[in-house]
Design an enzyme around this catalytic site. Structure first.
Site, PDB file in Angstrom:
ATOM      1  N   LYS A  55       0.732  -1.240  -0.048  1.00 20.99           N
ATOM      2  CA  LYS A  55      -0.099  -0.387   0.008  1.00 20.99           C
ATOM      3  C   LYS A  55       0.710   1.233  -0.104  1.00 20.99           C
ATOM      4  O   LYS A  55       0.628   2.298  -0.820  1.00 20.99           O
ATOM      5  CB  LYS A  55      -1.060  -0.054   1.235  1.00 20.99           C
ATOM      6  N   ARG A  92      -9.524   0.184   9.143  1.00 18.93           N
ATOM      7  CA  ARG A  92      -9.638  -0.996   9.067  1.00 18.93           C
ATOM      8  C   ARG A  92     -10.596  -1.871   9.794  1.00 18.93           C
ATOM      9  O   ARG A  92      -9.640  -2.776  10.190  1.00 18.93           O
ATOM     10  CB  ARG A  92      -8.334  -0.434  10.356  1.00 18.93           C
TER      11      ARG A  92
HETATM   12  P1  ADP Z   1       1.391  -2.971   8.076  1.00 19.57           P
HETATM   13  O1  ADP Z   1       2.292  -2.500   7.294  1.00 19.57           O
HETATM   14  O2  ADP Z   1       1.247  -3.606   9.139  1.00 19.57           O
HETATM   15  O3  ADP Z   1       0.256  -2.458   6.926  1.00 19.57           O
HETATM   16  P2  ADP Z   1       1.334  -0.023   9.524  1.00 19.57           P
HETATM   17  O4  ADP Z   1       2.095   0.982   9.085  1.00 19.57           O
HETATM   18  O5  ADP Z   1      -0.406   0.674   8.829  1.00 19.57           O
HETATM   19  O6  ADP Z   1       0.895  -1.691   8.815  1.00 19.57           O
HETATM   20  O7  ADP Z   1      -0.118   0.288  10.944  1.00 19.57           O
HETATM   21  C1  ADP Z   1       1.263  -0.010  12.231  1.00 19.57           C
HETATM   22  C2  ADP Z   1      -0.089  -0.355  13.284  1.00 19.57           C
HETATM   23  O8  ADP Z   1      -0.790   1.070  13.870  1.00 19.57           O
HETATM   24  C3  ADP Z   1      -0.857  -1.449  13.518  1.00 19.57           C
HETATM   25  O9  ADP Z   1      -0.359  -2.554  13.409  1.00 19.57           O
HETATM   26  C4  ADP Z   1      -1.995  -0.610  14.066  1.00 19.57           C
HETATM   27  O10 ADP Z   1      -1.643  -1.076  15.697  1.00 19.57           O
HETATM   28  C5  ADP Z   1      -1.456   0.716  14.221  1.00 19.57           C
HETATM   29  N1  ADP Z   1      -2.728   1.875  12.597  1.00 19.57           N
HETATM   30  C6  ADP Z   1      -2.722   2.193  11.593  1.00 19.57           C
HETATM   31  N2  ADP Z   1      -3.401   2.454  10.889  1.00 19.57           N
HETATM   32  C7  ADP Z   1      -5.345   2.138  12.119  1.00 19.57           C
HETATM   33  C8  ADP Z   1      -5.778   2.356  12.405  1.00 19.57           C
HETATM   34  N3  ADP Z   1      -6.682   3.110  11.305  1.00 19.57           N
HETATM   35  N4  ADP Z   1      -6.699   1.233  13.052  1.00 19.57           N
HETATM   36  C9  ADP Z   1      -6.384   0.894  13.943  1.00 19.57           C
HETATM   37  N5  ADP Z   1      -5.038   0.391  14.641  1.00 19.57           N
HETATM   38  C10 ADP Z   1      -4.512   0.625  13.470  1.00 19.57           C
END
Ligand code: ADP
Ligand code: ZN
Length: 211
Positions: free
Chosen positions: A13, A88
């Site tokens: 993404k 999410r």
């Molecule tokens: P990934 O590489 O898993 O897509 P992100 O960098 O998007 O991870 O997010 C890292 C962490 O931040 C997630 O595992 C979660 O704990 C938190 N997080 C990010 N976006 C959200 C969201 N929209 N709702 C809830 N938690 C979130």
């Protein structure tokens, strides 16, 4: 363009968002980057988010909606945005829908990167991230020029602490349980564009009719 990027962790993404940004004025909004920044800065928000993030769990919908309500009303969002890692959960998607209707804004589409699980696991375990600018590397496919050092800013690159095997398993399970239902949600809204790849060309082709 106003696009949601949907897909499991490691789907690509962030990479797609950066590539699409070259095409117009849209900004990338990554809730993961915002939260990691808050943790690094030791803010109140960071303190509230840290434990859930390290375990690979989601932070609360309230916390995320507080961030996004403010973020989506900033000036740089007028030209469009690519939402990376948000929404999410179904409650976040419902809250976003209400927020956009309040702001009189419309999404162009929701791009789902539908990537097989074995590829995802391989990518996540070999991924490295710059502690300073967030640039993403891969020890197999995209190593930095100098080992452990960011090409862009010269700071240290590391394996994120939610990228241990245990946390990755958990993040994928959380994705399947809480985030995957958004595919149906956005299909019903008539917004879903699904591609089985994160290569830029097929993604651009799939988007052509929508943006
Ligand atoms: P990934 O590489 O898993 O897509 P992100 O960098 O998007 O991870 O997010 C890292 C962490 O931040 C997630 O595992 C979660 O704990 C938190 N997080 C990010 N976006 C959200 C969201 N929209 N709702 C809830 N938690 C979130
Ligand atoms: Zn860097």
């Amino acid at each position: 363009m106003k696009i949601i990027l949907l897909g499991p962790p490691g789907a690509g993404k962030g990479t797609i968002a950066k590539a699409l940004m070259q095409h117009d004025e849209s900004v990338q909004i990554s809730t993961g980057d915002i939260l990691r920044g808050a943790v690094a800065a030791g803010t109140e928000l960071g303190k509230q988010a840290e434990a859930a993030m390290t375990a690979g769990d989601l932070v609360t919908d309230e916390l995320i909606m507080g961030i996004m309500e403010e973020r989506l009303q900033q000036d740089d969002c007028q030209q469009g945005y690519l939402l990376d890692g948000f929404p999410r959960t179904i409650p976040q998607a419902e809250a976003l829908k209400a927020l956009l209707s309040k702001l009189d804004e419309r999404l162009d589409c929701v791009l789902e990167l539908d990537i097989p699980r074995d590829i995802i696991i391989d990518r996540l375990t070999t991924r490295r991230t710059c502690t300073n600018c967030g640039e993403i590397y891969n020890v197999k496919f995209k190593p930095p020029r100098a080992e452990g050092i960011c090409d862009v800013c010269g700071n240290e690159i590391v394996q994120r602490d939610d990228e241990t095997e245990e946390a990755i398993e958990n993040r994928l399970q959380v994705y399947n349980e809480q985030t995957a239902p958004l595919v149906e949600f956005y299909r019903n809204e008539g917004l879903l564009v699904s591609v089985p790849t994160s290569d830029l060309e097929p993604v651009m082709d799939a988007l052509k009719s929508r943006i």
